[in-house]
Design an enzyme around this catalytic site. Sequence first.
Site, PDB file in Angstrom:
ATOM      1  N   THR A 188       0.861  -1.186   0.000  1.00  0.00           N
ATOM      2  CA  THR A 188       0.000   0.000   0.000  1.00  0.00           C
ATOM      3  C   THR A 188       0.898   1.237   0.000  1.00  0.00           C
ATOM      4  OG1 THR A 188      -0.017   0.017   2.404  1.00  0.00           O
ATOM      5  CG2 THR A 188      -1.802  -1.168   1.338  1.00  0.00           C
ATOM      6  N   GLU A 333      -5.580  -3.985  -1.537  1.00  0.00           N
ATOM      7  CA  GLU A 333      -6.009  -5.186  -0.813  1.00  0.00           C
ATOM      8  C   GLU A 333      -7.060  -6.000  -1.566  1.00  0.00           C
ATOM      9  OE1 GLU A 333      -5.667  -2.159   0.356  1.00  0.00           O
ATOM     10  OE2 GLU A 333      -4.761  -2.123   2.348  1.00  0.00           O
ATOM     11  N   LYS A 441     -16.533  16.776   8.685  1.00  0.00           N
ATOM     12  CA  LYS A 441     -17.572  16.795   9.715  1.00  0.00           C
ATOM     13  C   LYS A 441     -17.832  18.232  10.110  1.00  0.00           C
ATOM     14  CE  LYS A 441     -15.491  12.718  10.696  1.00  0.00           C
ATOM     15  NZ  LYS A 441     -14.054  12.764  10.792  1.00  0.00           N
ATOM     16  N   TRP A 446     -22.225  15.485   7.952  1.00  0.00           N
ATOM     17  CA  TRP A 446     -21.101  15.091   7.107  1.00  0.00           C
ATOM     18  C   TRP A 446     -21.236  15.686   5.713  1.00  0.00           C
ATOM     19  CZ3 TRP A 446     -19.266   9.354   7.738  1.00  0.00           C
ATOM     20  CH2 TRP A 446     -19.035   9.096   9.098  1.00  0.00           C
TER      21      TRP A 446
HETATM   22  P1  AMP Z   1      -4.903   2.080  -3.428  1.00  0.00           P
HETATM   23  O1  AMP Z   1      -4.826   0.880  -2.578  1.00  0.00           O
HETATM   24  O2  AMP Z   1      -3.693   2.954  -3.327  1.00  0.00           O
HETATM   25  O3  AMP Z   1      -5.217   1.788  -4.852  1.00  0.00           O
HETATM   26  O4  AMP Z   1      -6.103   2.969  -2.881  1.00  0.00           O
HETATM   27  C1  AMP Z   1      -7.383   2.423  -2.719  1.00  0.00           C
HETATM   28  C2  AMP Z   1      -8.339   3.529  -2.389  1.00  0.00           C
HETATM   29  O5  AMP Z   1      -8.547   4.363  -3.529  1.00  0.00           O
HETATM   30  C3  AMP Z   1      -9.727   3.051  -2.037  1.00  0.00           C
HETATM   31  O6  AMP Z   1      -9.812   2.613  -0.701  1.00  0.00           O
HETATM   32  C4  AMP Z   1     -10.539   4.303  -2.290  1.00  0.00           C
HETATM   33  O7  AMP Z   1     -10.436   5.218  -1.222  1.00  0.00           O
HETATM   34  C5  AMP Z   1      -9.860   4.899  -3.491  1.00  0.00           C
HETATM   35  N1  AMP Z   1     -10.578   4.530  -4.703  1.00  0.00           N
HETATM   36  C6  AMP Z   1     -10.332   3.522  -5.545  1.00  0.00           C
HETATM   37  N2  AMP Z   1     -11.199   3.523  -6.574  1.00  0.00           N
HETATM   38  C7  AMP Z   1     -12.040   4.559  -6.363  1.00  0.00           C
HETATM   39  C8  AMP Z   1     -13.156   5.108  -7.067  1.00  0.00           C
HETATM   40  N3  AMP Z   1     -13.573   4.596  -8.218  1.00  0.00           N
HETATM   41  N4  AMP Z   1     -13.774   6.189  -6.536  1.00  0.00           N
HETATM   42  C9  AMP Z   1     -13.349   6.736  -5.377  1.00  0.00           C
HETATM   43  N5  AMP Z   1     -12.302   6.290  -4.685  1.00  0.00           N
HETATM   44  C10 AMP Z   1     -11.642   5.215  -5.170  1.00  0.00           C
END
Ligand code: AMP
Length: 544
Positions: A188, A333, A441, A446
């Site tokens: 991550t 994940e 918030k 929200w």
């Molecule tokens: P990563 O593991 O770096 O790819 O980040 C994952 C996070 O990206 C998710 O938990 C979301 O917060 C955000 N994310 C992924 N796809 C979307 C989407 N289509 N719209 C909004 N947020 C997204």
Amino acid sequence: MLKTGLMMDMPLLLSGIIEHAAAQYGDAEIVSRETHGPLFRYTTRECAVRAKKLANALAGLGLTPGSAVASIAWNNHRHLEAYYAVSGSGMVMHTCNPRLHPQQLIYIINHAEDEAVIFDASFAPIIKGIAAHCPKVRHWVCLADAANTPAIEGVAKILNYEDLIAPASEVFDWPSFDERTAAALCYTSGTTGNPKGALYSHRAIVLNAITICIPGALGLSPQEAILPVVPMFHINAWCLPYATLIAGAKLVLPGPKLDGPSLYELMEAEKVTVSAGVPTIWQGLIAHLDQHGLKFSTMRRTATGGSAMPLALIAKFNDQYKVDVRHGWGMTETTAVATMGVITAQQQAEWTPEQRHALIAKQGKSVFGIEIKVVDDTGATLPRDGTSQGELMVRGQWILERYFKGDASPLVDGWFPTGDIAVIAPDGVMQIRDRTKDVIKTGGEWISSIDLENAAVGHPGVQMAAVIGVKHPKWDERPLLFIVRKPGQEVSKDEILSFLAERVAKWWVPDDVVFLDALPVGGTGKVQKGDLRKQYGGVFETPN
Ligand code: AMP
């Protein structure tokens, strides 16, 4: 009494994908932008041969099943060969995001116990900075020929990929093993604390890759030419390097050139029909088309995700450029895609374009193999009513159960808590409202930063927008809006605020607007709100 099925039990392995592709779609083309500039092209059959040569070469270096091999590389054909050679041999392909801080790269390479690092020449400065701190790495391999492999100060021996594989045999029998064996590792981005590793099994990747091919996802087939702009260094480029070969499609890899003009040129030259990338990439591409009055000749579908795809951009793609947008949601994940939005036949026939864009701006339905739910603070499941918002929980065939070398399982009652705030409509369509840490918030209510950003990007003078919650003595937090104007546009703060006032509730309208030349964007194309918070987090402490 249950009866046991009498079918063969063959493991789902990544080597099966390259074998299938070579045997059935051996003539399918792979086109790759070399790191030093020119385009390289060959066939899937030739790719498979070189993957086997690499597998032999890696074994010759003393790497064995279970060894981890890091890559710091663009989307290109040698990286693709490594994807198959490393995982197919039973080793772990650890893709590293070059945009991580060097200290984090050192941390993940050591944590993964990588024994070799393969890298593109453009990342030589990174290698120079980290090599001395990675004691377990025995081999540094530049993904180039001798002429394009740089010497790197502090690294005694740099192998070059072409010389490494040249003498190796083309014959390699891919080993067979349990499909739950680790194939790839991705960390991550680690915005808080150290990055955490998601260790993907062969089974998880194969199932996800097959899913991506189905018509209700990306619809991949031998009739398509696919350009994954999403990086192979993060979440396996959403498994497209696997899905494309399962589908027998043409694969186009953009190398380091990810700007609008380069992508457009490549799409046109290689007759790309399907592409995939984060919204910031599409902003750059569409800005280029808009500016030069261009249109796509062959592109008809694009997958997007990683952050919310703005409504205005969806409308542009659909109406002006006739490109279907498939908006998905996933995270490190979840191996790759967990949800995806698609329009039904009825919606296509009966809905207005605006209604369809609004639906696609949501993150869609869970694909087969994945289940989703939203829960409140006590963990109770919330109704699928489109308004009850809570933390999104996910479980399924390719969802992480435990982090690599992690002590405790992060699961709650068998579900993975995503840290995203979402609502699910009665028809199953999920909408991400925010990250838990980004939601604003204010006065006990929200505000969704994503919704506000979406509304702001709807203004014709706005190229990009970001909203953060800033501490406020009276309201707890109030929204602060950051705007990057489109080139040549002189849009003012008052104009933006009155534009928003017509579109969102009065108390949602941001307290202030800051104009920036660019937003801070991180390694995976997401706006770094943490950076904005650091700099602007105190601006409402003494409100006027
Ligand atoms: P990563 O593991 O770096 O790819 O980040 C994952 C996070 O990206 C998710 O938990 C979301 O917060 C955000 N994310 C992924 N796809 C979307 C989407 N289509 N719209 C909004 N947020 C997204």
